[in-house]
Scaffold this motif. Structure first.
Motif, PDB file in Angstrom:
ATOM      1  N   UNK A   4      99.850  64.183 110.328  1.00 30.47           N
ATOM      2  CA  UNK A   4      99.998  64.759 108.987  1.00 30.47           C
ATOM      3  C   UNK A   4     100.418  63.697 107.976  1.00 30.47           C
ATOM      4  N   UNK A   5      99.914  63.837 106.766  1.00 30.22           N
ATOM      5  CA  UNK A   5     100.234  62.909 105.693  1.00 30.22           C
ATOM      6  C   UNK A   5     101.232  63.567 104.742  1.00 30.22           C
ATOM      7  N   UNK A   6     102.330  62.871 104.463  1.00 29.74           N
ATOM      8  CA  UNK A   6     103.403  63.453 103.659  1.00 29.74           C
ATOM      9  C   UNK A   6     102.962  63.797 102.241  1.00 29.74           C
ATOM     10  N   UNK A   7     101.910  63.159 101.758  1.00 35.03           N
ATOM     11  CA  UNK A   7     101.423  63.435 100.410  1.00 35.03           C
ATOM     12  C   UNK A   7     100.288  64.454 100.432  1.00 35.03           C
ATOM     13  N   UNK A   8      99.242  64.149 101.188  1.00 35.51           N
ATOM     14  CA  UNK A   8      98.051  65.002 101.190  1.00 35.51           C
ATOM     15  C   UNK A   8      98.302  66.351 101.846  1.00 35.51           C
ATOM     16  N   UNK A   9      99.217  66.408 102.833  1.00 35.02           N
ATOM     17  CA  UNK A   9      99.414  67.630 103.606  1.00 35.02           C
ATOM     18  C   UNK A   9     100.685  68.389 103.239  1.00 35.02           C
ATOM     19  N   UNK A  10     101.340  67.984 102.170  1.00 31.76           N
ATOM     20  CA  UNK A  10     102.540  68.719 101.749  1.00 31.76           C
ATOM     21  C   UNK A  10     102.159  70.157 101.406  1.00 31.76           C
ATOM     22  N   UNK A  11     102.890  71.110 101.957  1.00 28.46           N
ATOM     23  CA  UNK A  11     102.707  72.560 101.788  1.00 28.46           C
ATOM     24  C   UNK A  11     101.507  73.109 102.568  1.00 28.46           C
ATOM     25  N   UNK A  12     100.832  72.274 103.342  1.00 27.58           N
ATOM     26  CA  UNK A  12      99.689  72.753 104.124  1.00 27.58           C
ATOM     27  C   UNK A  12     100.130  73.864 105.074  1.00 27.58           C
ATOM     28  N   UNK A  13      99.404  74.980 105.075  1.00 27.42           N
ATOM     29  CA  UNK A  13      99.687  76.085 105.989  1.00 27.42           C
ATOM     30  C   UNK A  13      99.146  75.738 107.372  1.00 27.42           C
ATOM     31  N   UNK A  14     100.008  75.786 108.385  1.00 25.94           N
ATOM     32  CA  UNK A  14      99.620  75.359 109.730  1.00 25.94           C
ATOM     33  C   UNK A  14     100.166  76.332 110.766  1.00 25.94           C
ATOM     34  N   UNK A  15      99.642  76.177 111.988  1.00 26.99           N
ATOM     35  CA  UNK A  15     100.227  76.871 113.138  1.00 26.99           C
ATOM     36  C   UNK A  15     100.275  75.897 114.308  1.00 26.99           C
ATOM     37  N   UNK A  16     101.214  76.153 115.196  1.00 25.87           N
ATOM     38  CA  UNK A  16     101.346  75.342 116.405  1.00 25.87           C
ATOM     39  C   UNK A  16     101.930  76.220 117.495  1.00 25.87           C
ATOM     40  N   UNK A  17     101.514  75.971 118.735  1.00 21.77           N
ATOM     41  CA  UNK A  17     101.997  76.770 119.857  1.00 21.77           C
ATOM     42  C   UNK A  17     102.853  75.911 120.780  1.00 21.77           C
ATOM     43  N   UNK A  18     103.866  76.514 121.372  1.00 23.71           N
ATOM     44  CA  UNK A  18     104.741  75.792 122.292  1.00 23.71           C
ATOM     45  C   UNK A  18     106.000  76.591 122.554  1.00 23.71           C
ATOM     46  N   UNK A  19     107.027  75.898 122.954  1.00 28.88           N
ATOM     47  CA  UNK A  19     108.338  76.524 123.156  1.00 28.88           C
ATOM     48  C   UNK A  19     109.409  75.621 122.564  1.00 28.88           C
ATOM     49  N   UNK A  20     110.527  76.225 122.214  1.00 31.09           N
ATOM     50  CA  UNK A  20     111.593  75.465 121.583  1.00 31.09           C
ATOM     51  C   UNK A  20     112.488  74.786 122.601  1.00 31.09           C
TER      52      UNK A  20
END
Length: 223
Positions: A55-71
């Protein structure tokens, strides 16, 4: 017109013109900022996409995303407040996802829930990428012993949690009683309307003072 009036008149006209220009410029900036905020709001509410590899801190700021895993059990607690419940903490957890360690701002818990055990099974996190700009010279130092932070410092949190310098701010609940504290545009300043009103009011005052000064000069020259 008396010669004594020429200087104040020129000074007054130039002053009013400058202040009106500044007010008009702020109106233009207001329109620009409103468009920016609308674009950000649209981006925040967009359909989420899979978390990018880099991810790019400028281009992807506020980008809506999802990710799967466990905490993971590791967390960072950032002092915050909620208008409904008062003071508490943002819970920044680490999502273990396909070999990656991704920081997730899970949301808000009250003061007494800071050190509750959290974590659990597999889940999908939905939210927005964010690199908050919350650190300045007035930000208190982190209390490492108590695990209390006073700002979301992404690089520092990533170092503390041994995670990527990437933060997903959850927009949907991630369980364990953590209330989502999603990204929105309310925290983005937009004071251009106030600035414009200030400049226009100053122009009106400047105009009034100029008229009054010219009136006094004319009155004195007629005596």
């Amino acid at each position: 017109m008396a010669k004594a009036m020429i200087g104040p008149l020129v000074f007054g006209v130039l002053g009013v013109a400058l202040l009106l220009w500044l007010g008009s410029w702020q109106v233009q900036r207001l329109g620009w900022k409103q468009n920016v905020l609308a674009e950000i709001a649209t981006q925040i509410a967009a359909d989420p996409v899979s978390l990018p590899i880099l991810p790019d801190a400028s281009a992807d700021r506020f980008l809506a995303v999802f990710a799967e895993g466990r905490f993971d059990s590791a967390e960072v607690h950032v002092l915050a407040s909620n208008k409904d419940t008062g003071a508490g903490y943002r819970v920044i957890g680490v999502l273990l996802s396909d070999g990656r360690r991704i920081m997730v701002d899970r949301g808000f818990v009250g003061l007494t829930a800071k050190d509750d055990l959290r974590g659990g099974g597999q889940l999908q996190v939905v939210g927005n990428l964010h690199w908050p700009d919350e650190v300045d010279k007035y930000t208190p130092k982190t209390d490492g012993a108590a695990n209390i932070w006073f700002a979301r410092d992404v690089p520092a949190m990533a170092l503390a949690l041994n995670a990527e310098p990437v933060l997903i701010v959850a927009s949907q609940a991630t369980g364990d009683g953590v209330v989502p504290f999603p990204v929105n545009t309310a925290s983005i300043p937009n004071n251009h309307l106030n600035y414009a009103i200030t400049w226009f009011l100053l122009a009106a005052v400047w105009f009034g003072m100029t008229v009054y000064l010219l009136w006094r000069i004319k009155r004195q020259t007629n005596q």
